[in-house]
Design an enzyme around this catalytic site. Structure first.
Site, short mmCIF file in Angstrom:
data_model
loop_
_atom_site.label_atom_id
_atom_site.label_comp_id
_atom_site.label_asym_id
_atom_site.label_seq_id
_atom_site.Cartn_x
_atom_site.Cartn_y
_atom_site.Cartn_z
N ARG A 1 -7.26 3.65 13.75
CA ARG A 1 -6.33 4.79 13.92
C ARG A 1 -5.62 4.80 15.26
O ARG A 1 -4.46 5.22 15.35
CB ARG A 1 -7.09 6.11 13.75
CG ARG A 1 -7.69 6.32 12.37
CD ARG A 1 -6.62 6.36 11.30
NE ARG A 1 -7.24 6.57 9.99
CZ ARG A 1 -6.58 6.37 8.85
NH1 ARG A 1 -5.33 5.94 8.85
NH2 ARG A 1 -7.19 6.57 7.70
N THR B 1 -9.16 -5.79 4.63
CA THR B 1 -8.97 -4.96 3.45
C THR B 1 -10.01 -5.43 2.45
O THR B 1 -10.02 -6.61 2.11
CB THR B 1 -7.55 -5.14 2.88
OG1 THR B 1 -6.59 -4.80 3.89
CG2 THR B 1 -7.32 -4.28 1.66
N ASP C 1 0.86 -1.18 0.00
CA ASP C 1 0.00 0.00 0.00
C ASP C 1 0.90 1.24 0.00
O ASP C 1 1.74 1.39 0.89
CB ASP C 1 -0.92 -0.02 1.23
CG ASP C 1 -2.20 0.74 0.97
OD1 ASP C 1 -2.38 1.24 -0.16
OD2 ASP C 1 -3.04 0.81 1.87
N GLU D 1 -10.30 3.76 4.28
CA GLU D 1 -9.45 4.53 3.37
C GLU D 1 -9.86 4.20 1.94
O GLU D 1 -9.82 3.04 1.52
CB GLU D 1 -7.96 4.22 3.59
CG GLU D 1 -7.42 4.81 4.89
CD GLU D 1 -5.88 4.84 4.95
OE1 GLU D 1 -5.24 4.09 4.18
OE2 GLU D 1 -5.35 5.60 5.77
N HIS E 1 -3.78 13.91 0.96
CA HIS E 1 -3.99 12.99 2.09
C HIS E 1 -2.85 13.09 3.09
O HIS E 1 -3.07 13.16 4.31
CB HIS E 1 -4.13 11.55 1.61
CG HIS E 1 -4.07 10.55 2.73
ND1 HIS E 1 -5.05 10.46 3.70
CD2 HIS E 1 -3.12 9.64 3.07
CE1 HIS E 1 -4.71 9.53 4.58
NE2 HIS E 1 -3.55 9.02 4.22
N GLN F 1 -3.00 1.96 15.27
CA GLN F 1 -1.94 2.38 14.34
C GLN F 1 -1.03 3.45 14.96
O GLN F 1 0.20 3.40 14.83
CB GLN F 1 -2.63 2.92 13.08
CG GLN F 1 -1.69 3.27 11.95
CD GLN F 1 -2.41 4.01 10.79
OE1 GLN F 1 -3.63 4.03 10.71
NE2 GLN F 1 -1.62 4.62 9.92
N THR G 1 -4.85 6.37 0.53
CA THR G 1 -6.07 7.16 0.45
C THR G 1 -6.04 8.16 -0.70
O THR G 1 -5.09 8.95 -0.83
CB THR G 1 -6.27 7.92 1.77
OG1 THR G 1 -6.17 7.00 2.83
CG2 THR G 1 -7.64 8.59 1.81
N LYS H 1 -3.84 -2.01 10.51
CA LYS H 1 -4.31 -2.14 9.12
C LYS H 1 -4.73 -3.58 8.80
O LYS H 1 -5.03 -3.87 7.64
CB LYS H 1 -3.17 -1.76 8.17
CG LYS H 1 -2.69 -0.32 8.30
CD LYS H 1 -3.66 0.65 7.63
CE LYS H 1 -3.02 2.02 7.47
NZ LYS H 1 -3.87 2.91 6.65
N GLU I 1 -9.29 3.81 -1.76
CA GLU I 1 -8.07 3.59 -2.54
C GLU I 1 -8.38 2.95 -3.90
O GLU I 1 -9.40 2.31 -4.07
CB GLU I 1 -7.10 2.66 -1.77
CG GLU I 1 -6.76 3.16 -0.38
CD GLU I 1 -5.61 2.43 0.27
OE1 GLU I 1 -5.06 1.49 -0.35
OE2 GLU I 1 -5.26 2.80 1.40
N GLU J 1 -8.85 12.58 8.09
CA GLU J 1 -8.55 13.91 7.55
C GLU J 1 -9.51 14.98 8.06
O GLU J 1 -9.12 16.15 8.16
CB GLU J 1 -8.57 13.87 6.02
CG GLU J 1 -7.45 13.00 5.45
CD GLU J 1 -7.42 13.00 3.93
OE1 GLU J 1 -7.53 14.08 3.32
OE2 GLU J 1 -7.30 11.90 3.35
#
Lengths: 403, 403
Positions: free
Chosen positions: B231, B251, B119, B193, B126, B234, B345, B247, B195, B359
């Site tokens: 978050r 996914t 990733d 996120e 971002h 992380q 992102t 993470k 992507e 964000e």
């Protein structure tokens, strides 16, 4: 019967019975093997090994994944069968002729297909030395004593011992990090990392968890890992998402997986806990693996006389691989048979216990040498005692391939 | 014939012909499919598709990996065969009856087996917004304009769209990062996120390199990716090795791989270069993919009326996936068919273009809502125009599973 390695005793005695994957001139398709001394035993050639059809089929595969997924009692029947054969006749002459080859006649292959590889940071000595070498200050990441910190590694570039590694190309700071030009070319700071890895056996479902106390039930066995590191490429790329290309040129795995059963009697006390531990990481008793680990470098510049760079021990690590397994699982990702979890550099306290060259670059050391030169061969070995060792994990660094 | 999605036009017209893997009630073994409008076409049921035996066998597999590894001209014969069939009869009535099912009758599966997942961090907006949200200061990582920064992700927890994600457990700071107690429990800051990902088709050997200019030759196609992010977990773990468990809970990948051929006419100019680029990352002409991306959240609290959180465009990213492929390759690790490389992102400049909730937490924004609640469904969609879109990438967040 056995060849001593690196000045230690026998690695592959009756107490070991490791698993690997091999081929030879008359049988070029790789299949599952074990080893006693210098004899490699092709397990699918043993007619009376087991009455379990699936187990026999698993041992005829070109990776150990299927066998590693079996319940431990089934794996133990294979171990016991080989140990009984050795006890009956140490020369193995009663086994079928095409089942036994001398180690010099076989080609070893990567023992498992790795679906996910996580490399942790388990040694506090390494973390502090690396920080001093990179920033000038000894420091510890904020979560170090709370959990094993780790990053996901690359699976496509995991090789079996003996496979050469090419010096990678990449972008890096020309001189001082954060304060010089960024240039592109062959890595100028190529390093090894001495690590112990574990291979997942029984899988763990998504969102299932396991306590560190019980996590070894999911470990099939252990290997030596060289996590080759391009320090200059890594230094530029790792802010803020961690290493990527700096760790991707190659990861070398020793060919023999040493089972949890073989290592059971080589456990010792872990380092004292610095603080209270979260429930899923708690362990009681002697859970650290007591394996003496050594790094030797042979250089074309001095006639390839091996120079010993490090004698360390896996028991010096603050976190062990059972704790890494429990920590990986707590996030819900599940574990698949063949997954590789590794300890990060195994370094002890003293200067003779640095598991990578980076640590020698700290201001408080006088580095005995610089980073790796093309043509140098890095050999790791691991020895537990009483006929149980990891053998070697070897690779030669070759010059960068031109674009 | 087709159902419009998210207020856009048709996604699966004659110009698309995406690939996926599906099963249905009478054919429970997943095999390779394509889609026209709401019709799903089971490719291995088309007797006259190709005279190439291996190609037909590849399409009968339960993943697209074998088909993705074929040379582009072979893949194009399949695309052309379907387009010809549509041109002859848009209702597809001439195709074998058991080859065509309505989308509501099929179950979609993960389209590829992913051997490695990287990733990247491709959007400058971002990166700056995330830095401001986390540290209070807008900043850019030192190497951002030199190369696409990235980290390796977890392969075992990649799911096809529609699979729920469980809120992970983990350790995190109770309140302020670096300045509060570390606690253990369910994640309290669960985020998505938005992507764009690419799937590798033709593999690249170890130590082989490819220029960004040519790298799309190795891309089979593109998918939408939701890189679910815890978050708080992380924030604690990522110093200094980057994200891991934060993470790994899940996914989500959209079920349809949109080929490079379908996207060829939806290219546009990338953002202006900030500095001179290293040779392997240089590109000429319009190489940015012009796909409008949207995020909607449906919450049980408001009767599941979708709330649009973001309308962004993949062309706003400083780096595109061909450049990511070239950068990944330069380190020597090789690329295998089925590898997933993702953009990180995708965020544009304005507050309505934030590709994740983090964000919105920056001081200069007034967050319209907090992090995700249990039971909320996050839906991404991507639309290019003229019958070419990605469809949707959907998942619902479920409560943490108890230990």
């Amino acid at each position: 019967m056995t060849t001593p390695l690196s000045g230690y005793g026998h690695h592959f005695g009756i107490g070991n019975i490791p698993f690997g994957v091999a081929s030879h001139a008359e049988n070029t398709r790789p299949t599952c093997v074990t080893r006693y001394g210098d004899s490699v035993i092709f397990l699918s050639k043993l007619a009376d090994l087991s009455t379990h059809k699936d187990l026999k089929a698993a041992l005829d595969q070109s990776s150990l994944n299927n066998f590693a997924a079996f319940a431990k009692p089934s794996q133990l029947t294979v171990r016991k069968h080989i140990q009984d054969a050795i006890r009956r006749d140490e020369t193995l002459s009663a086994l079928p002729k095409d089942a036994v080859k001398h180690i010099s006649e076989v080609t070893m292959h990567l023992p498992v297909e790795v679906g996910d590889f996580t490399d942790f940071s388990c040694s506090h000595h390494h973390v502090q030395n690396a920080a001093e070498a990179m920033t000038g200050k000894r420091s510890t990441p904020p979560a170090f004593f709370n959990m094993p910190i780790g990053y996901a590694g690359r699976c496509s570039s995991i090789d079996v011992s003996g496979t050469p590694v090419y010096r990678p190309l990449g972008q890096h700071w020309k001189e001082k990090p954060m304060d010089s030009e960024i240039v592109f070319g062959p890595c100028e700071k190529m390093d090894y990392e001495l690590e112990l890895g574990c291979i997942i056996g029984r899988p763990l479902l998504r969102n299932a968890r396991v306590l560190a106390e019980d996590a070894e039930e999911h470990i099939f066995g252990y290997v030596l890992i060289n996590d080759w590191s391009a320090r200059d490429i890594q230094a530029l790329e790792m802010i803020p998402l961690g290493p990527l290309n700096g760790k991707n040129a190659g990861t070398t795995m020793s060919p023999w997986i040493i089972t949890t059963d073989a290592l059971e009697s080589f456990k010792t006390a872990p380092p004292k806990r610095v603080q209270q531990q979260v429930s899923y990481l708690k362990q009681s008793g002697n859970k650290a693996i007591n394996t003496q680990l050594q790094v030797d470098i042979a250089s074309p510049n001095n006639g390839r006389t091996p120079q010993t760079m490090c004698v360390s021990n896996s028991s010096c690590m603050y976190w062990n691989l059972s704790q890494c397994v429990a920590h990986q699982a707590i996030g819900g990702c599940g574990l698949r048979t063949g997954d590789l979890l590794s300890t990060g550099t195994v370094s002890g306290e003293g200067d003779s216990e640095h598991g990578c060259l980076l640590e020698f670059m700290k201001a408080s050391s006088t580095p005995p040498r610089g980073y790796l030169q093309d043509g140098e061969t890095v050999t790791f070995s691991g020895y537990c005692g009483e006929g149980v060792g990891f053998g070697e994990c070897v690779a030669t660094l070759l010059p960068a391939k031109e674009l």
